[in-house]
Enzyme design. Structure first.
Site, short mmCIF file in Angstrom:
data_model
loop_
_atom_site.label_atom_id
_atom_site.label_comp_id
_atom_site.label_asym_id
_atom_site.label_seq_id
_atom_site.Cartn_x
_atom_site.Cartn_y
_atom_site.Cartn_z
N ARG A 77 3.21 10.23 -0.17
CA ARG A 77 3.62 8.85 -0.41
C ARG A 77 3.57 8.58 -1.91
O ARG A 77 2.51 8.69 -2.52
CB ARG A 77 2.68 7.90 0.35
N HIS A 121 4.84 -0.88 -5.91
CA HIS A 121 3.38 -0.74 -5.99
C HIS A 121 2.94 -1.41 -7.31
O HIS A 121 2.42 -0.77 -8.21
CB HIS A 121 2.97 0.73 -5.91
N GLU A 166 0.41 -3.59 -0.41
CA GLU A 166 -0.65 -4.60 -0.51
C GLU A 166 -0.22 -5.87 -1.24
O GLU A 166 -0.75 -6.20 -2.31
CB GLU A 166 -1.89 -4.01 -1.21
N ASN A 294 -3.91 0.16 4.62
CA ASN A 294 -4.84 0.69 3.62
C ASN A 294 -6.22 0.13 3.93
O ASN A 294 -6.38 -1.09 4.06
CB ASN A 294 -4.44 0.25 2.21
N TYR A 296 -10.50 0.52 2.98
CA TYR A 296 -11.58 1.11 2.19
C TYR A 296 -12.97 0.66 2.65
O TYR A 296 -13.90 1.46 2.66
CB TYR A 296 -11.40 0.74 0.70
N GLU A 361 -3.43 4.58 2.99
CA GLU A 361 -4.45 4.85 1.97
C GLU A 361 -5.83 4.77 2.60
O GLU A 361 -6.10 3.85 3.37
CB GLU A 361 -4.44 3.81 0.83
#
Ligand code: FCB
Length: 459
Positions: A77, A121, A166, A294, A296, A361
């Site tokens: 990606r 992005h 995002e 994504n 985290y 991600e």
């Protein structure tokens, strides 16, 4: 622990973003982006770091693709830098910019690596920001025109297209609390940007579809929001507010339900949402084939009238207390909690059924021990904590799949150490170490571990 196998055809890969790795900021007609401007503004980025050189991937892409092939990646990606394609954000395209992505795409295909393109992005052409950026409705239309131009060149080879990465960060960090480019601090501007980003997505998604794109999607960073006290009604209300601002404000209109009434009511306290015009929600709901997720770290909140809120969530002051990040944490200070990923995937599958998901991600920043030797060391950079992070999160992913979540693949963030936005080069997320002065790449122990995972399609 017993062996865990992933479904046949599960996509294994890695992700990067243009401004974080390419460098070559002035090559081949590239125009300035908001991140060029922001990183040059004193005090905005750690130690005055910029993306001028970054990983010099623009010139080293062939070696980087060879490395991806060596690691066995099935998908990659990458994002397209809008200011390379249209230096001013509108008007004629710069063929040399398209040439670069043409070469990169061919190099991937030659190695059997599936290209996954992200169109935006975060590197908005500065010329568009000068006209209001994402607070200007016209930016959404310019974005669709740019998407069409990129598809015109790469569409014969790229199957998977994601529009935005995002948009929560673009809007709330870029226009709300100013931690990211363009650094504006205005809650009203942040919500205006949310809407125009979504509109840009919808227009681009329709344009890509009309041009024959096979798989069209968007990548979000939906939060796993948890109450401090599961039995508290006040905490449940805080969860609902934060989920509204980070998840439902995007996902509900994207999936055709329009903006949630409670979220609109919250927004109206800060700005009159006249920027939402009749018919917009229909445009935003252009069908998508894939939702990129994504993840985290989880978010824990409590509902409190004296809560300090969080500047990244406008209007949460005086309503929400965000709990400090608990141990264990990554070098970013983000709590490590793989169960959050499993919860999030199951929640998305339940609330938005029928939408295939992909982890676009997931990864962690850790202080690597360069040259250190350890019992588990395979590469020359020891990063046992990254291996543990990835292993834990892949187990969570596997669990979610076992519970019926339609998850197509997993892309690790990131292939290379890179320019981590406001943190500059101080935080390293790569499975491949980059020695910036020499640009030497060294696969970390985690890269060798991931290579094994891919080849076994399991843990
Ligand atoms: C995400 C960004 C990505 C990277 C990781 C750590 O929010 O999409 O570019 O910076 O965080």
């Amino acid at each position: 622990m017993s062996e865990l196998r992933f479904p046949d055809g599960f996509v294994w890969g890695a992700a990067t973003a243009a401004y974080q790795i390419e460098g070559a900021a002035r090559d081949d007609g590239r125009g300035p982006s908001i991140w060029d401007t922001f990183s040059r503004t004193p005090g905005k980025v750690h130690a005055g770091h910029t993306g001028d050189v970054a990983c010099d991937h623009y010139h080293r892409y062939a070696d980087d693709v060879a490395l991806m092939a060596e690691l066995g990646l099935r998908a990659y990606r990458y994002s397209i830098a809008w200011p390379r394609i249209q230096p001013d954000g509108t008007g004629p395209v710069e063929p040399r910019g398209l040439d670069f992505y043409d070469r990169l795409t061919d190099a991937l295909l030659e190695r059997g690596i599936d290209p996954i393109v992200t169109l935006y992005h975060w590197d908005l052409p500065q010329a568009l920001e000068d006209r209001g950026g994402w607070t200007n409705r016209e930016t959404a239309e310019h974005f669709a025109a740019y998407a069409t131009a990129v598809h015109g060149r790469l569409g014969d080879r790229v199957r998977t297209w994601t529009t935005l990465n995002e948009p929560w960060c673009s809007a709330y960090l870029g226009y709300g609390n100013g931690l990211h480019a363009p650094g504006r601090r205005d809650a009203g501007a942040a919500f205006t940007a949310v809407h125009h980003l979504l509109l840009g997505h919808g227009l681009a998604a329709s344009a890509l579809r009309a041009a024959g794109a096979q798989t069209v999607g968007i990548t979000l960073n939906p939060a796993d929001v948890q109450p401090a006290d599961p039995n508290s009604a006040a905490d449940a209300a805080a969860v609902r507010l934060v989920e509204g601002l980070q998840n439902r404000i995007f996902l509900d209109p994207l999936t055709g339900a329009g903006y949630p009434a409670d979220v609109l009511e919250h927004v109206s306290r800060m700005v009159e949402p006249t920027f939402i015009r009749d018919g917009d929600e229909k445009l935003i709901a252009a069908p998508i084939d894939l939702l990129g997720v994504n993840y985290y770290s989880p978010t824990y909140v409590a509902g409190r009238p004296d809560g300090g809120g969080n500047s990244a969530h406008p209007g949460t002051e005086g309503a929400v207390e965000f709990l400090p990040n608990a141990e264990p944490r990554t070098e970013m200070g983000w709590t490590i909690e793989p169960a959050g990923l499993s919860r999030l995937l199951q929640r998305l599958a339940a609330d938005y059924p029928g939408l295939p998901l992909m982890i676009t991600e997931n990864g962690g920043a850790f202080p690597d021990r360069v040259g250190a030797a350890g019992p588990n060391e395979v590469g020359r950079v020891a990063d046992d904590d990254r291996i543990a992070y990835l292993d834990g999160h892949l187990r969570a992913v596997h669990e979610a799949i076992g519970r019926g979540v339609n998850l197509r693949g997993y892309l690790v963030w990131s292939l290379l150490d890179n320019f981590e936005w406001a943190e500059g080069y101080a935080k390293r997320f790569g499975i491949v170490h980059v020695d910036y002065p020499t640009q030497r790449r060294t696969p970390k122990a985690s890269a060798r571990w991931y290579q094994e995972v891919i080849s076994r399609n399991g843990l």
